[in-house]
Structures are given as C-alpha cells and as structure tokens.
Design an enzyme around this catalytic site. Sequence first.
Site, PDB file in Angstrom:
ATOM      1  N   ASP A   9       0.863  -1.172   0.000  1.00  6.88           N
ATOM      2  CA  ASP A   9       0.000   0.000   0.000  1.00  6.88           C
ATOM      3  C   ASP A   9       0.912   1.240   0.000  1.00  6.88           C
ATOM      4  O   ASP A   9       2.063   1.168   0.446  1.00  6.88           O
ATOM      5  CB  ASP A   9      -0.875  -0.027   1.256  1.00  6.88           C
ATOM      6  CG  ASP A   9      -1.589   1.281   1.496  1.00  6.88           C
ATOM      7  OD1 ASP A   9      -2.310   1.736   0.595  1.00  6.88           O
ATOM      8  OD2 ASP A   9      -1.410   1.863   2.586  1.00  6.88           O
ATOM      9  N   LEU A  10       0.410   2.355  -0.492  1.00  9.87           N
ATOM     10  CA  LEU A  10       1.240   3.568  -0.528  1.00  9.87           C
ATOM     11  C   LEU A  10       1.001   4.480   0.680  1.00  9.87           C
ATOM     12  O   LEU A  10       1.816   4.530   1.592  1.00  9.87           O
ATOM     13  CB  LEU A  10       0.998   4.342  -1.833  1.00  9.87           C
ATOM     14  CG  LEU A  10       1.642   3.744  -3.097  1.00  9.87           C
ATOM     15  CD1 LEU A  10       1.275   4.568  -4.323  1.00  9.87           C
ATOM     16  CD2 LEU A  10       3.166   3.662  -2.951  1.00  9.87           C
ATOM     17  N   ASP A  11      -0.112   5.190   0.697  1.00 11.82           N
ATOM     18  CA  ASP A  11      -0.336   6.201   1.731  1.00 11.82           C
ATOM     19  C   ASP A  11      -0.451   5.582   3.123  1.00 11.82           C
ATOM     20  O   ASP A  11      -1.197   4.629   3.341  1.00 11.82           O
ATOM     21  CB  ASP A  11      -1.603   6.994   1.416  1.00 11.82           C
ATOM     22  CG  ASP A  11      -1.452   7.802   0.143  1.00 11.82           C
ATOM     23  OD1 ASP A  11      -0.810   8.861   0.195  1.00 11.82           O
ATOM     24  OD2 ASP A  11      -1.960   7.358  -0.911  1.00 11.82           O
ATOM     25  N   THR A  43      -2.504  -0.059  -4.538  1.00 16.17           N
ATOM     26  CA  THR A  43      -2.956   1.184  -3.921  1.00 16.17           C
ATOM     27  C   THR A  43      -4.362   1.579  -4.342  1.00 16.17           C
ATOM     28  O   THR A  43      -4.842   1.175  -5.402  1.00 16.17           O
ATOM     29  CB  THR A  43      -1.975   2.324  -4.286  1.00 16.17           C
ATOM     30  OG1 THR A  43      -2.424   3.554  -3.716  1.00 16.17           O
ATOM     31  CG2 THR A  43      -1.843   2.494  -5.797  1.00 16.17           C
TER      32      THR A  43
END
Length: 274
Positions: A9-11, A43
Amino acid sequence: MKRKLIALDLDGTTLNNDAALSPTTIKTIQQVAAAGHIVSIVTGRPNRISQQFYDQLGLKTPMINFNGSLGHLPHKHWDKEYQYTFNREIVFDLMQHQREFDVEAMAAEGKTLFLANQTKSLVYGFFPSALTKQQVLTRQSLQQNPTSLTIALKRDAQPRFIAYVHEHYGDQVDVNSWGGPNSVIEMGAKGIQKAVGVEFLAHLYDIKREDVIAFGDEQNDNDMIEYAGTGVAMKNATAHLKAIANDETAYTNEEDGLADYLQKAFHLEKTVTA
C-alpha cells in the site's frame, strides 16, 4: 529463501506523512527486489498519482490501482492488463444530487480517464486546484464507464450519501470513506477490492498465497491483509486492521516502519540514509 510476493500500500504505509518515499525505504525495497522477490504497489490511488513512486523504486512488476480495479504494466502495452468499470449512468444520477449531498468535488477516473467538477478549490492533493476545459466532468464529456468515482463532501452528509448509493446501486458498486482528516468517499465496481489485485499477481507469478506478504494501514487494506499469508499492519494502522493482521511493524510509516520490517524479515543489512 523462497520467492515472495510483497504487496505495498502507498499512503500511510510505504509513503511517509509528506506522501514521499524516504531514501531508506527506496534502498530497502530495491534490495528485496534485487534478491528475486516480486514487489508490487497495490494502492487505492489512481495511476496518475502513483506512477512516480513506481519509477522512483525502479519497479518492473505490474501495478494495481483503484483498490484492485486496474492491473497494468506502467509505460508498456500489456496483454494481461485488466480494468473493472461500472455504469456511467450512476455518475450522471449522483451529479444531479450534488447540492442535496453538499458535494464539493467529484472525479470520475480510469486508466486514461480523468474528469472532475468542483464547487470550490480543494487542497486534498487528490483533486487538482484548477481544471482545464477538457477535464470538466459533464454528461457530454463522460463518454466511457469509469473505474472509480471519488467524491469530496461535507462530513455530516456522508451517511446520507452512502445510504443513497447503497439503496439505488448497492448491487453494482461498493462505496467506502477515506480514513484521515479529509471527508472523501470512493466508489468502485461491486466486489472489487485490493485482494483481487493481489490474487491476480499471485497467479501471474505462480506464488502461493502463503508466500504473499502484504502491508497496509487503512480499511481499504482489510481484504488484502486477510488474503495474504502474512498480512502486516503498520504501527499507525487502524485498530481493526491490526486485529485481523498476522503481524505489525515496530515503527510507523513516518519512522520507516516498512523498511525496518523488510530488513528484519529478509535479513538485510540495516540501511540508514540521511
């Protein structure tokens, strides 16, 4: 060590609180990929605001965007690419109810689609501060079914909006609210979550579910964390995600928690970069 599939995942996970990759995270992920493991970004972000991180990491694997609705190989035509969409008539109906639900902005997106309308300039980082004439969302401009619809609205209008979508289109789309300070709702095709993208990658690379490691922090990571053989919640993750995860990082996303976990799991020399 057996080859692993690592879903990022990014954020709130791979990115720090400034929505950036730290040098330590970049170096660590590159070391893991160089060792032969499959590292992929999974994401909720659209590809238009995630591809820069893919390039910074030097990845060559497919990227999963829109919470599992788009699987593609950036910069290349790829015959295995997929994209789930929903009927654009849903967007047209919701546009007619924007004032009723105090909607401040609405963006319909796909891999090559970005159209939006907004009643005021927003600084969410997701919506542009200004739209070009070609980017304005109207019944005439939206000529294809979208992959995602993102809506910024007043916080107290969220329950009414979600109830309306469930009542009228619950059999066609899923609707979720973002975590964090911004009141934003996102919609995608029914039943499509990040786990769909991770399963696609696992089959693509012939990697067993038990050899999948996934990292996340928010509710849109729930299905991915449950699917993975090792679902890892960030220290800064929601309580629910921590409860269903197999493991937890010792540090937050702001403290290179992902890099620290990977360094320990793959016996890498600890990288500290100023």
